[in-house]
Design an enzyme around this catalytic site. Structure first.
Site, PDB file in Angstrom:
ATOM      1  N   SER A 185      28.036 148.558  40.704  1.00 30.33           N
ATOM      2  CA  SER A 185      27.981 148.766  39.254  1.00 30.33           C
ATOM      3  C   SER A 185      26.594 149.003  38.688  1.00 30.33           C
ATOM      4  O   SER A 185      26.454 149.580  37.620  1.00 30.33           O
ATOM      5  CB  SER A 185      28.583 147.555  38.551  1.00 30.33           C
ATOM      6  OG  SER A 185      27.876 146.381  38.894  1.00 30.33           O
ATOM      7  N   HIS A 213      34.675 149.609  39.831  1.00 30.23           N
ATOM      8  CA  HIS A 213      34.039 150.802  39.252  1.00 30.23           C
ATOM      9  C   HIS A 213      34.487 152.096  39.937  1.00 30.23           C
ATOM     10  O   HIS A 213      34.119 153.180  39.492  1.00 30.23           O
ATOM     11  CB  HIS A 213      32.509 150.668  39.326  1.00 30.23           C
ATOM     12  CG  HIS A 213      31.997 149.564  38.456  1.00 30.23           C
ATOM     13  ND1 HIS A 213      31.531 149.766  37.179  1.00 30.23           N
ATOM     14  CD2 HIS A 213      31.938 148.222  38.668  1.00 30.23           C
ATOM     15  CE1 HIS A 213      31.181 148.610  36.649  1.00 30.23           C
ATOM     16  NE2 HIS A 213      31.410 147.652  37.536  1.00 30.23           N
ATOM     17  N   LYS A 244      37.717 149.005  32.914  1.00 36.19           N
ATOM     18  CA  LYS A 244      36.763 150.123  33.013  1.00 36.19           C
ATOM     19  C   LYS A 244      37.541 151.440  32.878  1.00 36.19           C
ATOM     20  O   LYS A 244      37.829 151.838  31.750  1.00 36.19           O
ATOM     21  CB  LYS A 244      35.960 149.978  34.297  1.00 36.19           C
ATOM     22  CG  LYS A 244      35.258 148.590  34.287  1.00 36.19           C
ATOM     23  CD  LYS A 244      34.391 148.310  35.435  1.00 36.19           C
ATOM     24  CE  LYS A 244      34.073 146.826  35.564  1.00 36.19           C
ATOM     25  NZ  LYS A 244      33.445 146.195  34.401  1.00 36.19           N
TER      26      LYS A 244
HETATM   27  C1  PLP Z   1      32.369 144.758  40.629  1.00 29.63           C
HETATM   28  C2  PLP Z   1      33.026 144.023  39.513  1.00 29.63           C
HETATM   29  N1  PLP Z   1      34.048 143.208  39.776  1.00 29.63           N
HETATM   30  C3  PLP Z   1      34.673 142.523  38.808  1.00 29.63           C
HETATM   31  C4  PLP Z   1      34.276 142.631  37.500  1.00 29.63           C
HETATM   32  C5  PLP Z   1      34.955 141.820  36.441  1.00 29.63           C
HETATM   33  O1  PLP Z   1      35.821 142.611  35.704  1.00 29.63           O
HETATM   34  P1  PLP Z   1      36.294 142.208  34.231  1.00 29.63           P
HETATM   35  O2  PLP Z   1      35.161 142.483  33.309  1.00 29.63           O
HETATM   36  O3  PLP Z   1      37.452 143.113  34.017  1.00 29.63           O
HETATM   37  O4  PLP Z   1      36.669 140.778  34.261  1.00 29.63           O
HETATM   38  C6  PLP Z   1      33.230 143.478  37.163  1.00 29.63           C
HETATM   39  C7  PLP Z   1      32.801 143.607  35.755  1.00 29.63           C
HETATM   40  O5  PLP Z   1      31.786 144.080  35.387  1.00 29.63           O
HETATM   41  C8  PLP Z   1      32.574 144.196  38.187  1.00 29.63           C
HETATM   42  O6  PLP Z   1      31.554 145.012  37.925  1.00 29.63           O
END
Ligand code: PLP
Length: 397
Positions: A185, A213, A244
């Protein structure tokens, strides 16, 4: 030091940020105009830091579906899936996801964060091991902590380092979960998954890939990096988020292993929280349908990504290693990054400021993320703003 005294450092940090004309970690967005523009500090700006990769947040199909669900089911479920919060629509979305990925099993969670917690803490426990990519998202780290398993980090995207560490574990490798991401990310880079599958299979470890992502952004049908690399049948657990590309909130895990179904009885982050709101489930189902049926969004997104990456490179900026919908610009210091971030906003572009400890390698970055809804003119405006914002800083970066 008392419980409250330990907040002194956080207070000092907050107070320093509050000196800025706009606090970069608490930007009040006054109005969201559409998928790529918003009003901040009274001015219309291009949003280039949203994770709204497919630009689906204002699609009429998604909004109508959410409104209908609000009318039909109300605002929330007021309960867990294991109690009064298990609606037929939750099960329908689980079937949609299983069908989309071609896996027999699928489970919803209330957030992407919860999906990692709920999957990992159900899979491993004290006495088991997790091998975690060094740049893994905080939710993967937190999941390991919740699980009580022994955690080892391997070098980012380095399957040879993983191989070496699994070998050192000996027989314990067979009680090991390897957790990696698809598209990372912050720097927008991604591994080649096949060698990771080879290593896991050789040592008898299970492989979990967080496609937060990469869902919607990678793979011919938008299923993510595992699809792009042709290894969907070799990944054990695939985790993702609705927050996302799908423009909502919530998370999921899909798998070829029947044991995923048993998480419903053992996974605390699944059991002890309210289920996703019906309107969110409805908009997510509609968004998943658009993700599947409109590959042109993904194609446009990648054209924009390449356009922005190339144009930043021409400016002489130091970027993440690969062009992708996440384009990160390295800055020489946290102060410089803050200055660039502010100048970008003054020049009509919102981005994400990433400074330690949030950055993967201790660096300070400006993170831009693109959307399929960005026009070429907007991408060019982001480039112009970046040229102005980094003038005088470029040489040191
Ligand atoms: C790689 C990754 N996993 C999990 C999440 C968590 O997702 P959420 O914001 O939908 O809880 C994120 C959020 O930025 C992320 O970048």
């Amino acid at each position: 030091m008392s419980l409250l005294e330990k907040f002194a450092a956080a207070r000092a940090k907050r107070d320093a940020l509050a000196q800025q004309s706009i606090n970069p970690v608490a930007v009040p967005i006054e109005r969201v105009i559409d998928a790529t523009t918003a009003q901040i500090a009274g001015r219309e700006v291009i949003m280039a830091g949203t994770n709204n990769y497919l630009g689906l947040t204002f699609e009429s199909e998604c909004i109508e579906a959410a409104k209908d669900a609000l009318d039909e089911f109300g605002t929330g479920t007021t309960g867990s899936r294991v109690a009064n919060g298990n609606y037929t629509e939750h099960e329908a979305l689980e079937r949609d996801l299983a069908d989309f990925f071609g896996y027999p099993y699928s489970m919803l969670f209330s957030t992407g964060y919860g999906a990692n917690l709920g999957t990992i803490a159900a899979l491993v426990g004290p006495g088991d091991c997790v091998m975690l990519d060094a740049d893994a998202h905080a939710s993967l780290y937190d999941a390991c902590r919740l699980s009580g398993a022994d955690v080892y980090r391997f070098r980012h995207n380095d399957h040879a380092d993983l191989d070496k560490r699994l070998r050192r574990l000996g027989e314990r490798a067979q009680r090991t979960l390897v957790a990696i991401e698809g598209l990372y990310s912050i720097l927008g880079d991604y591994p080649s998954l096949a060698p990771f599958c080879d290593v896991c299979e050789r040592h008898g470890a299970l492989l979990l890939v967080d496609e937060a992502h990469s869902l919607g952004t990678m793979g011919e049908c938008g299923r993510g990096l595992a699809e792009a690399d042709g290894v969907l049948d070799r990944v054990d657990f695939l985790v993702g988020t609705f927050s996302k590309s799908l423009g909502a909130t919530g998370g999921f895990c899909v798998s070829r292993h029947e044991e995923l179904e048993l998480f419903r009885y053992t996974s605390r982050p699944f059991i002890f929280t309210a289920s996703p709101c019906p309107s969110v489930v409805a908009s997510t189902r509609a968004a998943l349908h658009l993700l599947r049926t409109q590959p042109e969004r993904r194609e446009h997104l990648w054209r924009s990504a390449q356009r922005l990456y190339d144009s930043f490179r021409e400016l002489g900026l130091t970027l993440g290693p690969q062009p992708s919908p996440v384009v990160a610009v390295r800055c020489p210091s946290a102060e410089a990054a803050l200055e660039v971030w502010q100048r970008l906003l003054e020049n009509g572009v919102y981005t994400n400021l990433i400074v330690p400890p949030a950055s993967p390698d201790g660096s300070s970055l400006i993170r831009c993320s693109l959307s399929a809804a960005h026009t070429d003119a907007q991408v060019d405006a982001i480039r112009r703003a970046m040229a102005t914002a980094t003038a005088g800083l470029t040489a040191a970066a």
